[in-house]
Design an enzyme around this catalytic site. Structure first.
Site, mmCIF file in Angstrom:
data_model
loop_
_atom_site.group_PDB
_atom_site.id
_atom_site.type_symbol
_atom_site.label_atom_id
_atom_site.label_comp_id
_atom_site.label_asym_id
_atom_site.label_seq_id
_atom_site.Cartn_x
_atom_site.Cartn_y
_atom_site.Cartn_z
ATOM 1 N N PRO A 57 1.003 -1.160 -0.017
ATOM 2 C CA PRO A 57 0.084 -0.068 0.047
ATOM 3 C C PRO A 57 0.975 1.285 0.016
ATOM 4 O O PRO A 57 1.890 1.375 0.699
ATOM 5 C CB PRO A 57 -1.089 -0.078 1.319
ATOM 6 C CG PRO A 57 -0.791 -1.531 1.912
ATOM 7 C CD PRO A 57 0.482 -2.039 1.151
ATOM 8 N N GLU A 58 0.393 2.229 -0.947
ATOM 9 C CA GLU A 58 1.253 3.613 -0.966
ATOM 10 C C GLU A 58 0.603 4.498 0.184
ATOM 11 O O GLU A 58 -0.357 4.097 0.781
ATOM 12 C CB GLU A 58 1.168 4.193 -2.295
ATOM 13 C CG GLU A 58 1.935 3.062 -3.126
ATOM 14 C CD GLU A 58 2.022 3.694 -4.439
ATOM 15 O OE1 GLU A 58 2.285 4.868 -4.665
ATOM 16 O OE2 GLU A 58 2.339 2.842 -5.490
ATOM 17 N N LYS A 93 4.393 5.250 4.583
ATOM 18 C CA LYS A 93 3.760 3.763 4.576
ATOM 19 C C LYS A 93 3.343 3.133 5.972
ATOM 20 O O LYS A 93 3.074 2.135 6.063
ATOM 21 C CB LYS A 93 4.455 2.915 3.816
ATOM 22 C CG LYS A 93 4.663 3.452 2.202
ATOM 23 C CD LYS A 93 5.315 2.360 1.565
ATOM 24 C CE LYS A 93 5.471 3.101 0.087
ATOM 25 N NZ LYS A 93 6.362 1.763 -1.008
ATOM 26 N N ARG A 108 11.406 -3.726 -8.242
ATOM 27 C CA ARG A 108 10.000 -3.278 -8.702
ATOM 28 C C ARG A 108 9.930 -2.737 -10.105
ATOM 29 O O ARG A 108 11.002 -2.326 -10.778
ATOM 30 C CB ARG A 108 9.602 -1.898 -7.674
ATOM 31 C CG ARG A 108 9.753 -2.185 -6.179
ATOM 32 C CD ARG A 108 8.651 -3.102 -5.839
ATOM 33 N NE ARG A 108 7.291 -2.681 -5.980
ATOM 34 C CZ ARG A 108 6.781 -1.933 -5.161
ATOM 35 N NH1 ARG A 108 7.583 -1.105 -4.008
ATOM 36 N NH2 ARG A 108 5.538 -1.513 -5.241
#
Length: 254
Positions: free
Chosen positions: A2-3, A51, A243
């Site tokens: 989650p950002e 975060k 990523r």
């Protein structure tokens, strides 16, 4: 993972239902977590920091969770069923008629008063990208401590430089600013960095406030035509975190 915008919305939800209320029961599946100590404490506030999610309790204690890839917080009326099985609940906190459940979070811990600054993760976080008074000067200072040849895509994900940006919004901000994710940090001016971080902050603020109308420019659009120029979107794994970086070769030249 989650950002920052997702954590911001989660904090708003917990604040709405738990803020100012006393914890009437608590239980945990986290080994060694002192759930019973929470009972009787009042929730003084809930804060998203990058975060990380911080539930501030009276007396100075802080309930810290980091959701990483799998975690989430849900709030339910006490008499309603949950949307996930109890076996996934890492922590359950009840305030009378509301139950807050933390599912699958890898980090759930109770911090002692004034312990945040010495925390190995929280103490090193860069400025929060969603802060009202985002400290761009501090972001610049921290950026200059990184290797000159560090790729911009990696720089924006470095939580010790600026906290809260994840893969979605680094990809979109880089596109909108015409910056290639593989460009070296040393090729960026202070004004360029300010623009990148400000654009990411603006996008994330809209998302955090419930604006779901954003159509991705490049994120997860590998092989599809660029919405601006028609060039095929490219993607490739980047950094030790592996990523996936997304970019338009024409709109974001190296």
């Amino acid at each position: 993972m989650p950002e920052g915008d997702t954590i911001f919305r989660t904090a708003e939800t917990l604040r709405r239902w738990l803020g100012g209320r006393e914890i009437t029961s608590a239980r945990s599946r986290v080994y060694g977590f002192p759930a019973l100590r929470l009972v009787g404490m009042r929730v003084d506030g809930v804060e998203a920091r990058g975060k990380h999610l911080l539930v501030k309790l009276d007396g100075g204690h802080v309930l810290h969770t980091h959701l990483r890839m799998s975690g989430s917080w849900h709030v339910y009326p006490a008499d309603r069923p949950w949307r996930r099985p109890e076996s996934q609940a890492r922590l359950v906190v009840q305030c009378d008629d509301r139950v807050a459940v933390c599912f699958n979070a890898p980090i759930v811990e109770l911090l002692q008063p004034r312990a945040e600054g010495a925390h190995p993760s929280l103490g090193r976080l860069g400025p929060d990208v969603l802060a009202d008074d985002l400290d761009l000067e501090e972001v610049r200072r921290r950026s200059r401590t990184r290797s000159p040849d560090l790729a911009l895509g990696e720089l924006l994900l470095d939580q010790q430089v600026v906290a809260g940006i994840g893969n979605i919004w680094r990809s979109e901000a880089l596109f909108l600013e015409g910056r290639n994710p593989w460009t070296e940090r040393q090729k960026l001016t202070d004004d360029d960095l300010d623009a990148l971080v400000t654009t990411a902050s603006s996008l994330m603020r809209k998302s955090a406030l419930g604006d779901n109308g954003h159509q991705p420019w490049v994120y997860k659009r590998t092989g599809q035509p660029c919405r601006k120029c028609g060039t095929r979107i490219e993607s490739r794994r980047q950094s030790e975190q592996a990523r996936t970086a997304y970019w338009c070769p024409a709109c974001q030249p190296v």
